[in-house]
Each structure stands twice: as C-alpha cells, then as structure tokens.
Enzyme design. Sequence first.
Site, PDB file in Angstrom:
ATOM      1  N   THR A 123       0.840  -1.196   0.000  1.00  0.00           N
ATOM      2  CA  THR A 123       0.000   0.000   0.000  1.00  0.00           C
ATOM      3  C   THR A 123       0.876   1.247   0.000  1.00  0.00           C
ATOM      4  O   THR A 123       1.917   1.279   0.667  1.00  0.00           O
ATOM      5  CB  THR A 123      -0.950   0.088   1.219  1.00  0.00           C
ATOM      6  N   ASP A 125      -0.116   3.752   1.435  1.00  0.00           N
ATOM      7  CA  ASP A 125      -0.465   4.409   2.703  1.00  0.00           C
ATOM      8  C   ASP A 125       0.502   4.069   3.846  1.00  0.00           C
ATOM      9  O   ASP A 125       0.519   4.756   4.859  1.00  0.00           O
ATOM     10  CB  ASP A 125      -1.882   4.019   3.147  1.00  0.00           C
ATOM     11  N   ARG A 160       1.285  33.293  -2.629  1.00  0.00           N
ATOM     12  CA  ARG A 160       0.060  32.548  -2.327  1.00  0.00           C
ATOM     13  C   ARG A 160       0.264  31.507  -1.244  1.00  0.00           C
ATOM     14  O   ARG A 160       1.382  31.046  -1.016  1.00  0.00           O
ATOM     15  CB  ARG A 160      -0.410  31.789  -3.578  1.00  0.00           C
ATOM     16  N   ARG A 169      -5.416   7.492   3.350  1.00  0.00           N
ATOM     17  CA  ARG A 169      -6.608   7.005   4.043  1.00  0.00           C
ATOM     18  C   ARG A 169      -6.651   7.552   5.475  1.00  0.00           C
ATOM     19  O   ARG A 169      -6.584   8.755   5.622  1.00  0.00           O
ATOM     20  CB  ARG A 169      -6.674   5.481   4.014  1.00  0.00           C
TER      21      ARG A 169
HETATM   22  O1  F6P Z   1      -5.187   2.702  -0.011  1.00  0.00           O
HETATM   23  C1  F6P Z   1      -4.636   3.365  -1.100  1.00  0.00           C
HETATM   24  C2  F6P Z   1      -5.501   4.530  -1.491  1.00  0.00           C
HETATM   25  O2  F6P Z   1      -4.890   5.187  -2.587  1.00  0.00           O
HETATM   26  C3  F6P Z   1      -5.806   5.520  -0.368  1.00  0.00           C
HETATM   27  O3  F6P Z   1      -4.725   6.377  -0.081  1.00  0.00           O
HETATM   28  C4  F6P Z   1      -7.031   6.204  -0.909  1.00  0.00           C
HETATM   29  O4  F6P Z   1      -7.847   6.713   0.125  1.00  0.00           O
HETATM   30  C5  F6P Z   1      -7.739   5.101  -1.618  1.00  0.00           C
HETATM   31  O5  F6P Z   1      -6.776   4.091  -1.898  1.00  0.00           O
HETATM   32  C6  F6P Z   1      -8.388   5.526  -2.897  1.00  0.00           C
HETATM   33  O6  F6P Z   1      -9.104   4.452  -3.389  1.00  0.00           O
HETATM   34  P1  F6P Z   1      -9.713   4.409  -4.864  1.00  0.00           P
HETATM   35  O7  F6P Z   1      -8.598   4.093  -5.797  1.00  0.00           O
HETATM   36  O8  F6P Z   1     -10.716   3.330  -4.778  1.00  0.00           O
HETATM   37  O9  F6P Z   1     -10.285   5.760  -5.138  1.00  0.00           O
END
Ligand code: F6P
Length: 343
Positions: A123, A125, A160, A169
Amino acid sequence: MGVLTAGGDCPGLNAVIRAVVRRSLAGGHDPIGLWRGYAGLAERSYVDLDMRTVSGILHLGGTILSTSSYDPYRHDGGVERVLEAVEQDGFDAIVAIGGEHTMTITRRLYEEHGLPLIGVPKTIDNDVPCTDFTFGFDTAVQVASDAIDRLHTTAQSHDRVMIVEVMGRNTGWIAVFGGMAGGADAIVIPELELTVEEICEAINARHDRGKRFSIVVVAEGAQLAFASGEKRLIRASPETDMYGYPRLGGIGQALGKEIEARTGFETRVTNIGHVQRGGTPTARDRVLATRYGVMAAELAEQREFGRMAALQGTEMTSVPLSEVEGVKHVDLDYLRIAATFFG
Ligand code: F6P
C-alpha cells in the site's frame, strides 16, 4: 505456486510478482498467476507465469495480474469456490499481495480452512501493521515531494498559500514524509488534530516575519477542526468503497476556503490524487518489492503458511497473519521533527 494482487494497485506490484516467479522457478516450482485477486481463484481464471511473462516488468507501475477488491466472504458461495479451486487445481501455495483487508481475508482462509497462504503487504499508505515500510510508499512520497517542489516556486512568485492534499486514508504517513521532504510550512494529519485557527496562526506568523507564501500539506483523512470543537470529515462522495471504507477527498478545498477567508491570503489547492499511485516505482521501492517477493517465495517453499513477509528495521522477516490487525498510524516523532520548520 499461485500469485495474486488484490485491492488498490501501487507501484512495485510487478516487481513483487517478478521476484516470486523468478525465485519459485529457481526452486523448481511452477508459478501461476490468479487474475484480479481472489476473484481469479473463485472464477478459476489463471495467467501463465514464466521467465518470459515476467521479463521487462520490474520498473512498470500497475499489475500484470490486474486487481480487484473481490472478497470471497462477501459473495454467496465465494469461499466454497475458492476451496474447490485450491483443491482441484492443485495449488501447493498461494502468495497474496494486498493491503490490510486482503491480509484479513488471507488470515481467515488460512485459519478457518487451512489454505496454504502467504501474505505480502502492499500500500502507498504504509498503514499495514507489523512491517515498518510497505513498497509503494516511497514512490508516493517522492511524487508528493516533487509536487511540493513545483508548487513552491509558483507559490513564491504569486505570494500565495498553496494547499497540497495527499492520500493516506486514515493515516498521515504520506503527508508527514512528503511534507518533511518538501519543506512544508504546516502538515495536517488524522493522527493529531490541528485546528483551522492554529493553521492560520502559523501562516500569519510566517507572513509576519517576512515570508509571503506558505505550503500546507493535508492528508485526505484529516478532519476539518475548529477551536469551537466542531469537526468535519470531508468525503469525496457519500458512497463507500467495496470494503465499506468512506471515499475520502476534498479536505484541501475546504481548508483552503477557510484559510483564505480568515487570513486574506490568496489560496490555491492541489489534490495530487491517484498520481501518487500510478507509474514507475522508485529504485528503493523496486528493491523493497523484490525483497518482499523473494521472502514470500521462500516462505512458501518452506511451507511456512499463515505468515506475512515483513520489514523490521533493515531485516526482511515474517510474522503470523494473526498478528496483523488494525491500522499502523504514523509515528508522531516524524511530525515533531517536521514541525521544527513550521511557521
Ligand atoms: O489505499 C490506497 C488509497 O490510494 C488511499 O490512499 C485512498 O484513500 C484510496 O486508496 C483511494 O481508493 P480508490 O482508488 O478506490 O479511489
């Protein structure tokens, strides 16, 4: 030996697939790809994997096996179909590459049905517990840091405030690392509440000491919080994804409006979105993904099922999937260091 990629994609998936395949071929095994995650097992949809099919994919983003959020536990007869496929098609091991939800499916299939499964955490994340860093994270941080560099020069030219919304997430890993690398003047994350008033105060303090622009990095999962105690989680839409997670996005715009109204400084917002997830992995992610893949193939060869390959410190090791629970939040010491340069 089956290999699948499930959940959202991330840079480095192909490097893991290549490593699993090459290491399993070297061990005399017979790798096969499962098309679109666990759906590939339920539908018995397979992809030939050999030296040729994994050649030239190390540097490619996405996944040659495609991916999906298919969860056999959420489909009538899904688990039975998966069990049937493993039994009848003669799988001796399956490497499941995915995020926290895929690790939960993998743990349940192993614990409840004794399937020969190994997990590999992926991930951008970096929120999977029991491992220090997931592959894909470094690439996302690099993209965020590059974006901040570019926004710096234009922010400076126009006096700015620039808001940069990043993914992550419910965690602030990308925001803190990307923000620190890019020299952000404030970083807003889900793990530590920062009110709109406090952010404006930091921007005003900066301007008071002669700086005429500011860069604020905000994680998509951070709440818009006010000194009054009011808090709002901003969502891209009211729908949830297939796993039931809220679809996040939009905090940047909401925060930008508040900052402009309260400070009077012209404010612009950039949401770098899926750019963080696409494209070629950094060299560091390729190395990490390769180490994860080789470790997973070795765990499979040693029949160490029910485990997840993990990076602890500089060592590649493994942990029982039963220990991989919940979400790993950002270590606030990183934010403390980044905050030395705020205001
Ligand atoms: O978990 C990876 C991620 O990119 C998160 O950071 C994000 O919230 C989510 O997936 C976005 O998911 P999707 O690709 O379904 O919009």
